[in-house]
Design a protein around this motif. Sequence first.
Motif: not given
Length: 206
Positions: A85-89
């Motif tokens: 993940w590039a951005v935390d879900p």
Amino acid sequence: MTAHVRGCLVTVVLASTLLTGCVSKIKYPNYYTLHLAPVTDPPPKGEQLPSIGVREFQAPGYLRQGPIVYRISPEQIGFYEYHRWAVDPRQVITNAVVERLAASGSFARVAVYDGRDDVDYILAGRLDKLDEVDYEGAVAVEVAIAAQVTEFRTGKTIWTNSAADTVKVDRRNVPAIVAEMSSLTDRTIEKLLIPFVVPPIPAGRR
């Protein structure tokens, strides 16, 4: 050319060849983010509406590691080494809940909670599952989210709900799985918030 020079050249060529081979074998990770549908702009705010702060959603430890998660049995969890993940879900879901509550027009102010005491209510939530499921003869995606709303000054819980869903994935590759995770997360958030009853402004602030 002397034997010593020829030997040095051979050494340089071998070192260069080995280095090129190592570089060509380096595998870089692929990065993804949940892509949720945009919401409409919020309508004009009324004067007598409550405010609400949304805490960042929590999650089990295995969902906070960074790699995308898959399950090969109900008890066994695996992590994709090169798909992360590039951005935390949790951040994506928190922002999506803020946007949807704001778009409802039911609150004077909606924001990620920053610890200040100028809000009437607090929404706290959990991302319980965001998993690829690889057993029972198919590949599927499972999403589960829960939330509750408490009155800020009293700590009294006034609303709680949870929503979960599972859907099979036709294409067995990570980009298709992440796309299905995005769609299913969107629908799960909608199911979570649909029964939300807007609380009145607390009596002490009227």
